[in-house]
Every structure is written in structure tokens, then in C-alpha cells.
Write an enzyme that holds these catalytic residues in place. Structure first.
Site, PDB file in Angstrom:
ATOM      1  N   ARG A   1       0.844  -1.197   0.000  1.00 41.02           N
ATOM      2  CA  ARG A   1       0.000   0.000   0.000  1.00 41.02           C
ATOM      3  C   ARG A   1       0.879   1.247   0.000  1.00 41.02           C
ATOM      4  NH1 ARG A   1      -1.868   2.675   4.989  1.00 41.02           N
ATOM      5  NH2 ARG A   1      -3.546   4.151   4.536  1.00 41.02           N
TER       6      ARG A   1
ATOM      7  N   ARG B   1     -10.881  20.121   8.586  1.00 40.39           N
ATOM      8  CA  ARG B   1     -10.181  20.654   9.749  1.00 40.39           C
ATOM      9  C   ARG B   1     -10.675  22.053  10.089  1.00 40.39           C
ATOM     10  NH1 ARG B   1      -5.878  17.363  10.776  1.00 40.39           N
ATOM     11  NH2 ARG B   1      -5.110  16.067   9.056  1.00 40.39           N
TER      12      ARG B   1
ATOM     13  N   LYS C   1     -13.280   2.398   1.035  1.00 41.48           N
ATOM     14  CA  LYS C   1     -12.945   2.359   2.456  1.00 41.48           C
ATOM     15  C   LYS C   1     -14.191   2.761   3.251  1.00 41.48           C
ATOM     16  CE  LYS C   1      -9.000   4.149   3.701  1.00 41.48           C
ATOM     17  NZ  LYS C   1      -7.911   5.143   3.804  1.00 41.48           N
TER      18      LYS C   1
ATOM     19  N   THR D   1      -6.259  -1.294  10.229  1.00 42.66           N
ATOM     20  CA  THR D   1      -6.048  -0.322  11.307  1.00 42.66           C
ATOM     21  C   THR D   1      -5.766  -0.963  12.662  1.00 42.66           C
ATOM     22  OG1 THR D   1      -7.667   1.097  10.176  1.00 42.66           O
ATOM     23  CG2 THR D   1      -6.783   1.883  12.270  1.00 42.66           C
TER      24      THR D   1
END
Length: 479
Positions: A35, A76, A218, A276
């Protein structure tokens, strides 16, 4: 080289693993594909990593898959006059379109799509959930919130929106540039799309890719779960991205969601990756915790196609040990007396097509007769994926004349991919299969295999034939 396990290992490359010698060590330790995280890799770095992977591939004589992980929108807050402010639960705090530095009462939110989409009652999670806000008043230009929990906020912290469906797509200008750069190399096999919310989010990338790469969605947003069947149908593979999913969903819900997504993908015959923090402690320690071992084992018992290492292999102190540990755990799980029963219990009915019926029959015959291997001739990769969906007890060899197909199939459970010329006739088909089974270490003279192919030979999507063959005494002739 053959693996002694069915589940695949996807290793992320980074500062600790970008040199060609280290990539080779990771492959030898058990990594099946690599990846490249486009959140951190420039286009030049990406091209360098691809070239190094392909050099390793050439030396190893095995197809190696490459996945480019697209960053997606990073939401953000702006900056504060004093970098950081202290908040109190119960107070109000505003996010708005005023670019002035923030203070204890407000901060700039440089995302008009959020200001326009959030509704009263929606939650806003800041800094991976460390600050929990609840919207109480929204006018399209500002969001007045109540501080539910958390005591501080600082410059440029991330914003998560578990209750809000944004009215814009998932691709940013950076993402589009990254995807174009990936496609221009013509050497990447999978593109992973971050923060998918709905099936429509795949449309633009599908149009850009035109079949040149597989699309992996994802799953990180609660909104994606509401239309997950449609997303799976339009995706080529799925990733259970438990990091961001665990921020936007209750942590205790993530294991159940992982099982739900794994089983849904298995029913659909689409590869699924669990990712993860699988061996998080190995970023700094040479051995994992017992809980991490159990976490990896759970994904393998569920029949996930691949398990992924992130920082463990990208920036950790023990990248090779992390890959080797993951491979060892997976192999031990697959040898467990309960593994086959668990995998079989989750097997779904095949689709009512001739190709699916052939794959089902191949698995049943191979298991009944205890054959050494299932051999699939495949050009597009579809036949290989159908065989993988059956989760047979014996190895599956996929033979393809197209190297890109073999590389892409390196993600799929149980597939050992070999690049070879298409068979010229039925005798050549059998003899070639027997020869490759022997040369790859899956059988020898006197062993039996089952072969699936399409007649006429070389016709994509025409899988319609089964053939049981004995490997002759010379190891290259089928009987």
C-alpha cells in the site's frame, strides 16, 4: 514461492520500508501486496516505490499487487490566536465562515459544505473525538454548538461528522491529481477511496479509471453503512477502515460492523480487507500484545481476504517482524481444527449462473476427492474471484496470460497467481496446469487436480468446463 496460508497480507510502505532491500524483506516475510499512502507520498515518491516493487517482483518471479490509498477530504478547523483554547462542557462554541483567528467562543471552519449541511442535533467530533460538540443552531454560515465533552481545541484539528451527509462528493482537487498520476503509471492495481458515503461517490473515479485499476471503497462513515449493499455492488473490493470508523461510531459497535462487512463481501464475492491498529504495539515493540493477536485471528477466522499493516510496516521500528508475526498468526489460525467449520458455516449460495455453478462444483469435487489443487484459467480475474468466494480447503492456482490480472488477484483469499501463456488446446491446458502445479510446489506425479476453464479457450467470461487430471510420472503431463 508459495504461502502456507490463504489470507493475504497488505503492508503499507513508508519511511521505515521505502528502500528496495526492505521491500524485498517484507515480501519474503509474507507481504503479498503493498500500500502506498497518498496522504504522505508525493507523485515522485509514488513512482519510485512502484519501480522498486516491480524490481522485487521481477527478482521473486511472483506477481505483487500495489494499492494506492487516496487521502480523501480532510476536514479541519482553522487556527486560533493563541494556538489552543480551553473549553468547558455546557458552554456554547461557534464554527463559522469568518477567517479571523479563533478564540474561546468561535473558530473558522474553511468548509462551506459543512456549514451548509449540518443540522441542529448533529454531532461534531473534533480531534478524533476528544472534543464532542452538538449543533444547536445552523444558518448555513455558522454552526452554534454546545460542548458536550472535552476541554480544549487547537489549530487545524480534524472534524468528523457522524450524523451529517455532506452534499459534495468525496474527491478533492488533490485526490483527482493523485488518481491521474496513479493511472498514468499504468502500474497500480488498486485504488482505495476514502470516506465513501454513498454509491454515487464511486461514479467519478470509475469514469476516470475506465477499468485500469480495481476500486476499493474504504468504509469509515456511518452513512456508508446505510447503503452498504449498493456500495459493495459498485465496488471491486472493500476495506473495513476501523480507525475513522471507530471515531464516528461507538467503539463497541466496530467489531460487529467488521463482521457484517466481511460477511456481506463474502456473499457478494468481493475481496474485503480488515485494517487499522492490528499490531499497533509493534510500532515500538518486537512482539504484539495478546489482544492484538486475537484481533488478527478474528479477522482470519471470519474469512477476510486480506489483513493490513499501517504504521507497523510504514514507520515502525520492526516492519519485517510485524509482517512475519502477522503471517505466523494467520497460518496458525488456518491450521486450527475449528477454522474449516467456521469458514464453511458462512458460505453462501452461488449466483444462478453457469460460471458460479462450475466454481461450486469444482470446490465440491475437489473436497470430496481430496484433490491437491483447483486450477483456474482466467483472463479478467472473474473466475479466480469465484473460486476464492467458495473458500475451498485446498489451494487455488489462477493461471492468467495478463500480468495485471495476476497482480490484482494477489488481494483475493487463497489465490496463488501465476502468469502464463493461454493454452492452445485442451491437451495443452491440462499439461500446462499439471506442470505449473508441480513447479509451484502444490503437487507431484500421481497427484490429482481439477481444472476450470472456458471453451472456446481464451474467451473471457466463458467458464464452462471442469476437468479432473492425474499428474503423470514426468510431472508435466496430465492424464
Amino acid at each position: 514461492m508459495r504461502r502456507n496460508r490463504k489470507v493475504k497480507i497488505l503492508a503499507t510502505l513508508g519511511p521505515a520500508s521505502s528502500e528496495e532491500a526492505m521491500i524485498e524483506k517484507l515480501f519474503l516475510a509474507g507481504a503479498d501486496l503493498f500500500r502506498i499512502n497518498m496522504s504522505h507520498a508525493s507523485h515522485d515518491v509514488m513512482r519510485t516505490l512502484i519501480a522498486r516493487i516491480r524490481n522485487v517482483e521481477k527478482r521473486m518471479g511472483r506477481p505483487i499487487g500495489i494499492l494506492a490509498d487516496i487521502q480523501g477530504p480532510k476536514l479541519r478547523v482553522g487556527k486560533f490566536a493563541n494556538t489552543k483554547v480551553t473549553l468547558t462542557p455546557g458552554q456554547t462554541f461557534t464554527l463559522d465562515n469568518n477567517e479571523a483567528p479563533g478564540d474561546e467562543t468561535r473558530v473558522f471552519l474553511p468548509h462551506p459544505e459543512i456549514l451548509e449541511s449540518v443540522k441542529a442535533g448533529d454531532r461534531l467530533l473534533i480531534d478524533d473525538g476528544k472534543l464532542h460538540l452538538k449543533a444547536i443552531k445552523c444558518d448555513g454560515k455558522s454552526i452554534v454548538t454546545e460542548v458536550i465533552s472535552g476541554t480544549s481545541i487547537s489549530d487545524r484539528k480534524g472534524v468528523s461528522l457522524p450524523d451529517t451527509l455532506l452534499a459534495v462528493g468525496v474527491l478533492t482537487p488533490k485526490d483527482r491529481a493523485d488518481i491521474e498520476a496513479v493511472l498514468a503509471t499504468n502500474d497500480v492495481d488498486w485504488v482505495a477511496l476514502s470516506f465513501i458515503q454513498r454509491p454515487e461517490d464511486l461514479a467519478e473515479v470509475r469514469k476516470m479509471a475506465r477499468g485500469r485499476v480495481g476500486l476499493m471503497s474504504k468504509i469509515e462513515k456511518p452513512q456508508a453503512l446505510e447503503r452498504i449493499d449498493e456500495i459493495i455492488e459498485l465496488s471491486d473490493a472493500l476495506m473495513v477502515a476501523r480507525g475513522d470508523l471507530g471515531v464516528e461510531m461507538p467503539l463497541e459497535a466496530v467489531p460487529g460492523i467488521q463482521k457484517q462487512l466481511t460477511r456481506a463481501c463474502r456473499r457478494a464475492g468481493k475481496p474485503v480487507v480488515v485494517a487499522t491498529q492490528m499490531l499497533e504495539s509493534m510500532i515500538t515493540a518486537p512482539v504484539p500484545t495478546r489482544a492484538e493477536v486475537s484481533d488478527v485471528a478474528t479477522a482470519v477466522f471470519e474469512g477476510a481476504d486480506a489483513i493490513m499493516l499501517s504504521a507497523e510496516s510504514a514507520s515502525g521500528a520492526y516492519p519485517v517482524e510485524a509482517v512475519a508475526t502477522m503471517a505466523s498468526i494467520a497460518q496458525k489460525v488456518e491450521e486450527d481444527q475449528h477454522f474449516t467449520g467456521i469458514i464453511h458455516a458462512q458460505r453462501s449460495e452461488p449466483n444462478p449462473t453457469g460460471a458460479d455453478a462450475i466454481s461450486l462444483a469444482a470446490r465440491q469435487i475437489a473436497e470430496t476427492l481430496k484433490l491437491n489443487a483447483i486450477v483456474c484459467y482466467t483472463a479478467s480475474g472473474t473466475t479466480g474471484l469465484r473460486a476464492s468466494r467458495e473458500r475451498p480447503a485446498m489451494p487455488i492456482l489462477t493461471l492468467s496470460p495478463i500480468v495485471k490480472t495476476a497482480r490484482r488477484l494477489s488481494l483475493a483469499w487463497g489465490l496463488h497467481c501465476v502468469v502464463t501463456e493461454d493454452a492452445t488446446d485442451l491437451d495443452d491446458m491440462v499439461n500446462r496446469a499439471c506442470r505449473i502445479v508441480v513447479s509451484e510446489g502444490f503437487g507431484g506425479p500421481g497427484d490429482r487436480i481439477i481444472i476450470t476453464a472456458g471453451v472456446p479457450l481464451g474467451t473471457p467470461g466463458s467458464t464452462n468446463m471442469l476437468r479432473i487430471a492425474y499428474i503423470g510420472s514426468d510431472g508435466v503431463t496430465g492424464i
